[in-house]
Motif scaffolding. Structure first.
Motif, PDB file in Angstrom:
ATOM      1  N   LEU A   1       2.823  14.542   7.818  1.00  0.00           N
ATOM      2  CA  LEU A   1       2.355  13.344   7.111  1.00  0.00           C
ATOM      3  C   LEU A   1       3.037  13.213   5.758  1.00  0.00           C
ATOM      4  CD1 LEU A   1      -1.475  13.545   7.762  1.00  0.00           C
ATOM      5  CD2 LEU A   1       0.083  11.823   8.664  1.00  0.00           C
ATOM      6  N   PRO A   2       3.362  11.971   5.353  1.00  0.00           N
ATOM      7  CA  PRO A   2       3.914  11.773   4.008  1.00  0.00           C
ATOM      8  C   PRO A   2       2.895  12.201   2.957  1.00  0.00           C
ATOM      9  CG  PRO A   2       4.173   9.806   5.383  1.00  0.00           C
ATOM     10  CD  PRO A   2       3.270  10.719   6.124  1.00  0.00           C
ATOM     11  N   ARG A   3       3.394  12.682   1.834  1.00  0.00           N
ATOM     12  CA  ARG A   3       2.496  13.135   0.780  1.00  0.00           C
ATOM     13  C   ARG A   3       2.101  11.991  -0.150  1.00  0.00           C
ATOM     14  NH1 ARG A   3       2.080  18.628   0.373  1.00  0.00           N
ATOM     15  NH2 ARG A   3       3.503  19.813   1.679  1.00  0.00           N
ATOM     16  N   GLU A   4       2.837  10.874  -0.101  1.00  0.00           N
ATOM     17  CA  GLU A   4       2.513   9.740  -0.940  1.00  0.00           C
ATOM     18  C   GLU A   4       2.363   8.493  -0.082  1.00  0.00           C
ATOM     19  OE1 GLU A   4       5.320   9.229  -4.023  1.00  0.00           O
ATOM     20  OE2 GLU A   4       4.880  11.148  -5.002  1.00  0.00           O
ATOM     21  N   LEU A   5       1.451   7.622  -0.482  1.00  0.00           N
ATOM     22  CA  LEU A   5       1.206   6.366   0.236  1.00  0.00           C
ATOM     23  C   LEU A   5       2.035   5.265  -0.401  1.00  0.00           C
ATOM     24  CD1 LEU A   5      -0.380   4.623   2.267  1.00  0.00           C
ATOM     25  CD2 LEU A   5      -2.147   4.355   0.509  1.00  0.00           C
ATOM     26  N   GLU A   6       2.944   4.693   0.395  1.00  0.00           N
ATOM     27  CA  GLU A   6       3.731   3.551  -0.088  1.00  0.00           C
ATOM     28  C   GLU A   6       2.888   2.296   0.091  1.00  0.00           C
ATOM     29  OE1 GLU A   6       7.476   3.333   1.814  1.00  0.00           O
ATOM     30  OE2 GLU A   6       8.131   5.322   1.170  1.00  0.00           O
ATOM     31  N   ILE A   7       2.497   1.695  -1.015  1.00  0.00           N
ATOM     32  CA  ILE A   7       1.586   0.553  -0.982  1.00  0.00           C
ATOM     33  C   ILE A   7       2.367  -0.735  -1.200  1.00  0.00           C
ATOM     34  CG2 ILE A   7      -0.414  -0.536  -2.083  1.00  0.00           C
ATOM     35  CD1 ILE A   7      -1.318   2.270  -2.895  1.00  0.00           C
ATOM     36  N   ASP A   8       2.280  -1.636  -0.227  1.00  0.00           N
ATOM     37  CA  ASP A   8       2.927  -2.937  -0.360  1.00  0.00           C
ATOM     38  C   ASP A   8       2.169  -3.786  -1.378  1.00  0.00           C
ATOM     39  OD1 ASP A   8       4.732  -2.220   1.518  1.00  0.00           O
ATOM     40  OD2 ASP A   8       3.858  -3.395   3.155  1.00  0.00           O
ATOM     41  N   PRO A   9       2.859  -4.730  -2.001  1.00  0.00           N
ATOM     42  CA  PRO A   9       2.148  -5.644  -2.902  1.00  0.00           C
ATOM     43  C   PRO A   9       1.027  -6.360  -2.149  1.00  0.00           C
ATOM     44  CG  PRO A   9       4.533  -5.901  -3.125  1.00  0.00           C
ATOM     45  CD  PRO A   9       4.298  -5.008  -1.940  1.00  0.00           C
ATOM     46  N   VAL A  10      -0.097  -6.537  -2.797  1.00  0.00           N
ATOM     47  CA  VAL A  10      -1.236  -7.162  -2.155  1.00  0.00           C
ATOM     48  C   VAL A  10      -0.905  -8.609  -1.812  1.00  0.00           C
ATOM     49  CG1 VAL A  10      -2.267  -7.900  -4.335  1.00  0.00           C
ATOM     50  CG2 VAL A  10      -3.720  -7.546  -2.349  1.00  0.00           C
ATOM     51  N   ALA A  11      -1.356  -9.057  -0.637  1.00  0.00           N
ATOM     52  CA  ALA A  11      -1.119 -10.431  -0.207  1.00  0.00           C
ATOM     53  C   ALA A  11      -1.906 -11.393  -1.082  1.00  0.00           C
ATOM     54  CB  ALA A  11      -1.508 -10.606   1.265  1.00  0.00           C
ATOM     55  N   VAL A  12      -1.210 -12.357  -1.665  1.00  0.00           N
ATOM     56  CA  VAL A  12      -1.833 -13.327  -2.568  1.00  0.00           C
ATOM     57  C   VAL A  12      -1.517 -14.729  -2.066  1.00  0.00           C
ATOM     58  CG1 VAL A  12      -2.004 -14.138  -4.951  1.00  0.00           C
ATOM     59  CG2 VAL A  12      -1.523 -11.720  -4.487  1.00  0.00           C
ATOM     60  N   ARG A  13      -2.496 -15.607  -2.102  1.00  0.00           N
ATOM     61  CA  ARG A  13      -2.278 -16.976  -1.634  1.00  0.00           C
ATOM     62  C   ARG A  13      -1.290 -17.700  -2.552  1.00  0.00           C
ATOM     63  NH1 ARG A  13      -8.101 -19.734  -3.297  1.00  0.00           N
ATOM     64  NH2 ARG A  13      -7.704 -19.908  -5.541  1.00  0.00           N
ATOM     65  N   SER A  14      -0.547 -18.623  -1.959  1.00  0.00           N
ATOM     66  CA  SER A  14       0.374 -19.467  -2.720  1.00  0.00           C
ATOM     67  C   SER A  14      -0.242 -20.851  -2.885  1.00  0.00           C
ATOM     68  CB  SER A  14       1.722 -19.577  -1.999  1.00  0.00           C
ATOM     69  OG  SER A  14       2.366 -18.323  -1.948  1.00  0.00           O
ATOM     70  N   ARG A  15       0.191 -21.539  -3.929  1.00  0.00           N
ATOM     71  CA  ARG A  15      -0.338 -22.874  -4.217  1.00  0.00           C
ATOM     72  C   ARG A  15       0.787 -23.888  -4.321  1.00  0.00           C
ATOM     73  NH1 ARG A  15      -3.416 -22.935  -9.447  1.00  0.00           N
ATOM     74  NH2 ARG A  15      -1.874 -21.383 -10.077  1.00  0.00           N
TER      75      ARG A  15
ATOM     76  N   VAL B   1      -3.151   9.352  -3.908  1.00  0.00           N
ATOM     77  CA  VAL B   1      -3.555   8.211  -4.732  1.00  0.00           C
ATOM     78  C   VAL B   1      -4.310   8.689  -5.965  1.00  0.00           C
ATOM     79  CG1 VAL B   1      -5.080   6.196  -4.823  1.00  0.00           C
ATOM     80  CG2 VAL B   1      -3.564   6.522  -2.871  1.00  0.00           C
ATOM     81  N   GLU B   2      -5.234   9.642  -5.768  1.00  0.00           N
ATOM     82  CA  GLU B   2      -6.032  10.146  -6.886  1.00  0.00           C
ATOM     83  C   GLU B   2      -5.160  10.851  -7.930  1.00  0.00           C
ATOM     84  OE1 GLU B   2      -9.390  10.453  -7.666  1.00  0.00           O
ATOM     85  OE2 GLU B   2     -10.359   9.508  -5.938  1.00  0.00           O
ATOM     86  N   SER B   3      -4.042  11.391  -7.488  1.00  0.00           N
ATOM     87  CA  SER B   3      -3.164  12.072  -8.438  1.00  0.00           C
ATOM     88  C   SER B   3      -2.290  11.095  -9.221  1.00  0.00           C
ATOM     89  CB  SER B   3      -2.269  13.081  -7.703  1.00  0.00           C
ATOM     90  OG  SER B   3      -1.346  12.406  -6.861  1.00  0.00           O
ATOM     91  N   GLU B   4      -2.148   9.869  -8.693  1.00  0.00           N
ATOM     92  CA  GLU B   4      -1.272   8.887  -9.326  1.00  0.00           C
ATOM     93  C   GLU B   4      -2.026   7.847 -10.149  1.00  0.00           C
ATOM     94  OE1 GLU B   4       2.060   8.724  -9.315  1.00  0.00           O
ATOM     95  OE2 GLU B   4       2.200  10.595  -8.184  1.00  0.00           O
ATOM     96  N   LEU B   5      -3.253   7.498  -9.736  1.00  0.00           N
ATOM     97  CA  LEU B   5      -3.993   6.409 -10.363  1.00  0.00           C
ATOM     98  C   LEU B   5      -5.296   6.897 -10.965  1.00  0.00           C
ATOM     99  CD1 LEU B   5      -3.631   3.716  -7.516  1.00  0.00           C
ATOM    100  CD2 LEU B   5      -2.211   3.940  -9.575  1.00  0.00           C
ATOM    101  N   SER B   6      -5.733   6.206 -12.003  1.00  0.00           N
ATOM    102  CA  SER B   6      -7.043   6.502 -12.577  1.00  0.00           C
ATOM    103  C   SER B   6      -8.127   5.912 -11.693  1.00  0.00           C
ATOM    104  CB  SER B   6      -7.148   5.911 -13.980  1.00  0.00           C
ATOM    105  OG  SER B   6      -7.207   4.485 -13.910  1.00  0.00           O
ATOM    106  N   LYS B   7      -9.367   6.316 -11.931  1.00  0.00           N
ATOM    107  CA  LYS B   7     -10.487   5.795 -11.143  1.00  0.00           C
ATOM    108  C   LYS B   7     -10.610   4.279 -11.316  1.00  0.00           C
ATOM    109  CE  LYS B   7     -12.355   9.493  -9.209  1.00  0.00           C
ATOM    110  NZ  LYS B   7     -12.599   9.638  -7.754  1.00  0.00           N
TER     111      LYS B   7
END
Length: 708
Positions: free
Chosen positions: A53-67, A179-185
């Motif tokens: 398993l990868p040790r880090e999670l690659e997170i895609d940019p969150v899907a956001v609606r367009s206007r 994730v917990e090692s990279e980001l704050s709560k």
């Protein structure tokens, strides 16, 4: 311990929990500990699976609606795969943060990636209650799962992200540790609240607050926050728009849990429990796509243009995904005031139940900005509705592909003649009928002829000038003029002004009758071509998307303004002078003139009255209107066709299409400055009041001496 089936299930869950807890501890230490028999697999296989398993999670940019916005900044449409507007945690009300933590992970700020104590407590309580009341996974684990689902692009990836298996749990644990090692709560909670599904097509806390309560995330109250916090566990099952009773029960569980944890007081809890869950009448709709737009046909055209922009992605599929997930801000050309004027004209002169259809496009000269696009048949699949856009080419989504344009083509013949130095006082004897069977016309590739062609006038003829022929729309004059100019010059000018076959996207055919109408053109195409005359020969490609910015506010390249001088100014000024005569008393467009503005235009009626047009302009705006039979096979508008609920008695450009143009332009020009056409040079005007030659008078053999 209970001995029934539920008790045995609880015992198995406890044993599993202990096993996973041990494994998670090993993961946290960076080890892969064999757990024999785990999920029915051997120890070596489990160890290999965990280690891979990868040790880090690659997170895609969150899907956001367009206007998509109109020119004045008002909203036209939202496009999304997930209706979401991310907000920072600082703009989420404290009570909302407390509610989600209380019900999903009350020890969130006290534990690491896995809360062993909280998970055991949740298992015991959920088993006692007989259903899931509290989350067993930590908020970090849930965030990981949601992120993996968000990343999924195929059915197989989605199934892998949501399958009920120990392998998935192990993967989530390892990712959660990373994730917990990279980001704050607080960073994790912010991402969680922006990513979560809150039911009824809403994603993220801001959109949920707007949708259910018409408020913003920073103003959520205790009962509102409790409802939204309860939705995350089962967005569809607890959706208040589906089941108010079940939704209230879930909300009350959240309130009681907050009281149990000491987050709220007894008084606050009691008041919240007595508060109605939601006012369904105030639930804000979640519009998505062009079908829900104020201007659906125009919106579809905008989206088609965006999907053709390579800056949004390598393929159309990539562009479509980015368009619906990238949080783009798209500004367009449409002017709601001018659009309203055009729509008012449609409403005044047509009914949706008419057998004939009508369409109008309005363009701004000198920029190519499309200011309005309307038609008589509304958008949809119902009776007397359509998904066809009668204003645009067939190559675009829903594009109908135009109609033959009749005598509006004469404007390009005028331009060709003036370009060749033929002045507008040129007289040509134009009888009611002429015989062109033996005549040859020059094309760009040689010559053409029609051995059967003997055309007639439908209006006044005689020994007329170019101005008079335009005023009366004299067919036999323009056919003879086109023979003098050659068809190639007419076709070349028309092409420079953006005219081509809207069905095939090929150049217009160079046939003898070209000046009387050829091929299929659209109202948008024709209005923009005439706008070139209004702009003194400057042609601009039509433009509907004026800017696109990504969610960070950075501009994304697009076609933009594309203008160039394609006709000499003097020639365009000459065309304006000739076509202004059409709107003078006695001209075919004379009854359409209004006010004191300079105006020019041309009627168009195609053979057998299958379609009628009026194209006209001022220096400010250019518009083209069409009324036609849009059903195959096309039939004569005079027979069995209605407009505004009445039989069409005058199927001509001035009598049927003209009033649509007139009403639309009257409203569109209201409030705009009065501008004037520039006078053409005298050499193109010729004699401003030429007299017809006397055929009985013989020339004087002795020229008179010149005065000294």
């Amino acid at each position: 311990m209970r001995t029934d089936r539920g008790g045995r299930s609880w015992a198995r869950s406890l044993i599993t929990f202990i096993g996973v807890s041990a494994l998670s501890g090993a993961l946290a230490a960076g080890l892969a500990v064999p757990f024999a028999g785990f999920a029915g697999r051997g120890a070596a296989e489990v160890a290999d699976s965990v280690q891979s398993l990868p040790r880090e999670l690659e997170i895609d940019p969150v899907a956001v609606r367009s206007r998509i916005l109109a020119a004045d900044g008002t909203l036209l449409a939202t496009l999304y795969e997930q209706n979401r507007v991310p907000v920072p945690l600082s703009t989420v009300s404290p009570i909302m943060r407390k509610a989600i933590v209380a019900i999903e992970d009350s020890r969130f700020y006290d534990h690491g990636a896995l809360d062993l104590k909280g998970t055991l407590r949740a298992m015991v309580r959920n088993q006692t209650e007989g259903e899931v009341q509290q989350g067993g996974s930590s908020i970090t684990q849930q965030y990981v799962k949601m992120s993996l689902v968000e990343k999924a692009r195929t059915a197989a990836e989605r199934q892998q992200a949501t399958e009920v298996s120990y392998e998935r749990k192990i993967a989530e644990l390892r990712y959660a540790i990373a994730v917990e090692s990279e980001l704050s709560k607080d960073e994790i909670l912010e991402r969680y609240l922006n990513l979560a599904n809150f039911g009824d097509g809403t994603y993220g806390i801001q959109t949920a607050a707007q949708h259910y309560f018409r408020t913003t995330a920073d103003k959520l109250t205790l009962p509102q926050a409790a409802l939204l916090a309860g939705l995350v566990k089962n967005p569809s099952g607890y959706d208040p728009t589906n089941d108010l009773t079940r939704s209230k029960a879930r909300r009350d569980v959240v309130i009681k849990r907050m009281l149990e944890l000491g987050v709220i007081t007894v008084g606050q809890a009691n008041r919240a429990l007595r508060t109605p869950v939601i006012d369904l009448a105030k639930v804000e709709p979640v519009p998505n796509g062009c079908a829900n737009s104020r201007y659906p046909f125009y919106c579809d055209y905008v989206v088609s243009k965006l999907l053709a922009n390579p800056a949004l992605g390598a393929t159309v599929k990539d562009r479509d995904h980015y368009l619906k997930t990238g949080g783009l801000l798209i500004r367009t050309s449409i002017d709601p005031k001018i659009q309203a004027a055009a729509q008012a004209s449609i409403d005044a002169h047509t009914k949706r139940t008419d057998s004939a259809i009508a369409a109008i496009s309005i363009v701004e000269p000198g920029t190519g900005l499309v200011k309005a696009m309307v038609q008589s048949r509304p958008y949809g699949n119902g009776s007397f509705h359509t998904n066809y856009n009668y204003n645009v080419e067939k190559s675009y989504a829903g594009g109908y592909g135009g109609f033959q344009n009749g005598s509006t083509m004469k404007a390009f013949t005028i331009a060709a003649a003036l370009s060749k130095g033929i002045p507008m006082d040129t007289r040509i004897n134009s009888p009611e009928q002429i015989d062109l069977r033996t005549k040859k016309f020059r094309t760009c590739k040689g010559w053409t002829r029609d051995p059967t062609y003997q055309p007639q006038n439908s209006t006044r003829g005689g020994n007329v000038t170019m101005v008079e022929a335009a005023r009366y729309s004299t067919n036999t004059y323009f056919l003879q003029l086109s023979q003098r100019t050659g068809l190639c010059s007419i076709a070349t000018i028309a092409a420079k002004l953006g005219m081509y076959n809207a069905q095939t996207l090929k150049p217009l055919d160079q046939v003898i009758s070209m000046t009387l109408g050829v091929g299929y053109v659209t109202p948008l195409m024709l209005s923009n071509a005439y706008a070139t005359f209004a702009a003194r020969g400057k042609y601009c490609e039509t433009l509907v998307v004026t800017s696109v910015r990504d969610k960070a506010g950075r501009p994304i390249p697009g076609p933009g303004f594309n203008c160039k001088q394609v006709l000499p100014r003097a020639v365009a000024d000459g065309v304006n002078r000739v076509l202004s005569a059409v709107m003078m008393p006695g001209g075919t467009g004379g009854r359409l003139r209004f006010g004191t503005r300079d105006m020019a235009g041309k009627t168009g009626t195609i053979q057998d009255n299958l379609a009628v047009w009026y194209a006209g302009y001022t220096p400010n705006l250019a518009a083209a209107s069409v009324v036609a039979d849009a059903n195959l096979p096309y039939t004569n508008l005079m027979y069995r066709h209605t407009l505004d609920g009445k039989d069409i008695a005058d199927p001509t450009g001035s009598g049927t299409a003209g009033p649509l143009w007139q009403t639309a332009m009257q409203g569109a020009l209201r409030g705009l400055p009065v501008e004037r056409f520039v006078a053409p040079p005298k050499k193109l005007i010729g004699d401003p009041n030429p007299k017809p030659a006397d055929p009985e008078k013989k020339p004087d053999p002795k020229p008179k001496p010149k005065p000294r």
